[in-house]
Scaffold this motif. Structure first.
Motif, PDB file in Angstrom:
ATOM      1  N   PHE A  54       4.375  -3.959   0.059  1.00  0.00           N
ATOM      2  CA  PHE A  54       3.196  -3.604  -0.729  1.00  0.00           C
ATOM      3  C   PHE A  54       2.930  -4.507  -1.926  1.00  0.00           C
ATOM      4  O   PHE A  54       1.768  -4.825  -2.186  1.00  0.00           O
ATOM      5  CB  PHE A  54       3.247  -2.136  -1.150  1.00  0.00           C
ATOM      6  CG  PHE A  54       2.720  -1.198  -0.095  1.00  0.00           C
ATOM      7  CD1 PHE A  54       2.391  -1.638   1.176  1.00  0.00           C
ATOM      8  CD2 PHE A  54       2.554   0.132  -0.367  1.00  0.00           C
ATOM      9  CE1 PHE A  54       1.899  -0.786   2.143  1.00  0.00           C
ATOM     10  CE2 PHE A  54       2.047   1.006   0.588  1.00  0.00           C
ATOM     11  CZ  PHE A  54       1.730   0.551   1.848  1.00  0.00           C
ATOM     12  N   GLU A 107       1.112   0.400  -7.803  1.00  0.00           N
ATOM     13  CA  GLU A 107       2.252   0.109  -6.922  1.00  0.00           C
ATOM     14  C   GLU A 107       3.594   0.187  -7.643  1.00  0.00           C
ATOM     15  O   GLU A 107       4.515   0.839  -7.137  1.00  0.00           O
ATOM     16  CB  GLU A 107       2.077  -1.261  -6.245  1.00  0.00           C
ATOM     17  CG  GLU A 107       3.172  -1.583  -5.226  1.00  0.00           C
ATOM     18  CD  GLU A 107       4.464  -2.081  -5.844  1.00  0.00           C
ATOM     19  OE1 GLU A 107       5.540  -1.748  -5.320  1.00  0.00           O
ATOM     20  OE2 GLU A 107       4.410  -2.793  -6.863  1.00  0.00           O
ATOM     21  N   SER A 164      -3.456   5.166  -5.112  1.00  0.00           N
ATOM     22  CA  SER A 164      -3.300   3.864  -4.475  1.00  0.00           C
ATOM     23  C   SER A 164      -4.041   3.825  -3.133  1.00  0.00           C
ATOM     24  O   SER A 164      -4.704   2.831  -2.809  1.00  0.00           O
ATOM     25  CB  SER A 164      -1.817   3.560  -4.270  1.00  0.00           C
ATOM     26  OG  SER A 164      -1.633   2.326  -3.625  1.00  0.00           O
TER      27      SER A 164
END
Length: 189
Positions: A54, A107, A164
């Motif tokens: 990610f 993140e 997210s």
């Protein structure tokens, strides 16, 4: 068709390659790889893989959005914009903002919350199972009911994870709409 040596032609090709590459990556990560990994890997292994992928994914999305916005803005500089051209710039700006929020803010917080959850789960012998592999009562539900700290941390994780996901879908939609606009502007295939 324009001359191949025209710098404007190269700029158009770069714009389309970066945009379509970003959109393809977003489609793959959002709708294919995550689901396959989630259903095929042990829970904590899945978290480890996502924690490695990610940051790169969000930073690549951010970089592609920046390149595309710069290209389109430079192509439109000083011109009277149509409503669609202004919308295209807004879509790319939105994509850049959402990708930046994901890369730089959401993140790291999501991953930190995940590591904290995994630490608590490992202490109780959880995390090595693949989704749907346990029989009987859900040990994670029991953990949530027995440990208020775990329950609160799980809520934090899912809050960041949900935000997210919304940002990611916003980037995907923005880039997809811009691709649609480009496709509709083609004179021929």
């Amino acid at each position: 068709m324009e001359e191949g040596g025209n710098p404007e032609s190269l700029t158009k090709v770069v714009h389309l390659l970066v945009l379509s590459g970003a959109w393809g990556m977003q489609m793959w990560v959002t709708f294919v790889s995550g689901f396959l990994l989630f259903r095929g890997l042990p829970r904590h292994t899945f978290g480890l893989v996502q924690s490695k992928l990610f940051p790169f994914y969000f930073h690549i999305s951010m970089g592609c959005a920046f390149v595309n916005l710069c290209i389109l803005a430079s192509q439109r500089a000083g011109a009277q914009l149509t409503s669609w051209e202004a919308s295209e710039l807004c879509l790319l700006l939105l994509s850049l903002m959402l990708a930046t929020i994901n890369a730089r803010w959401l993140e790291p917080r999501t991953t930190a919350a995940m590591w904290a959850l995994q630490t608590m789960e490992k202490e109780r012998g959880l995390g090595g199972e693949v989704l749907g592999s346990h029989q009987g009562s859900d040990p994670y539900r029991q953990l949530r009911e027995q440990d208020p700290k775990y329950s609160a941390l799980r809520q934090i994780f899912f809050r960041y994870h949900g935000l997210s996901s919304i940002c990611n879908l916003g980037c995907l939609l923005s880039n997809g709409l811009h691709l649609v606009g480009l496709a509709l502007g083609l004179r021929s295939l």
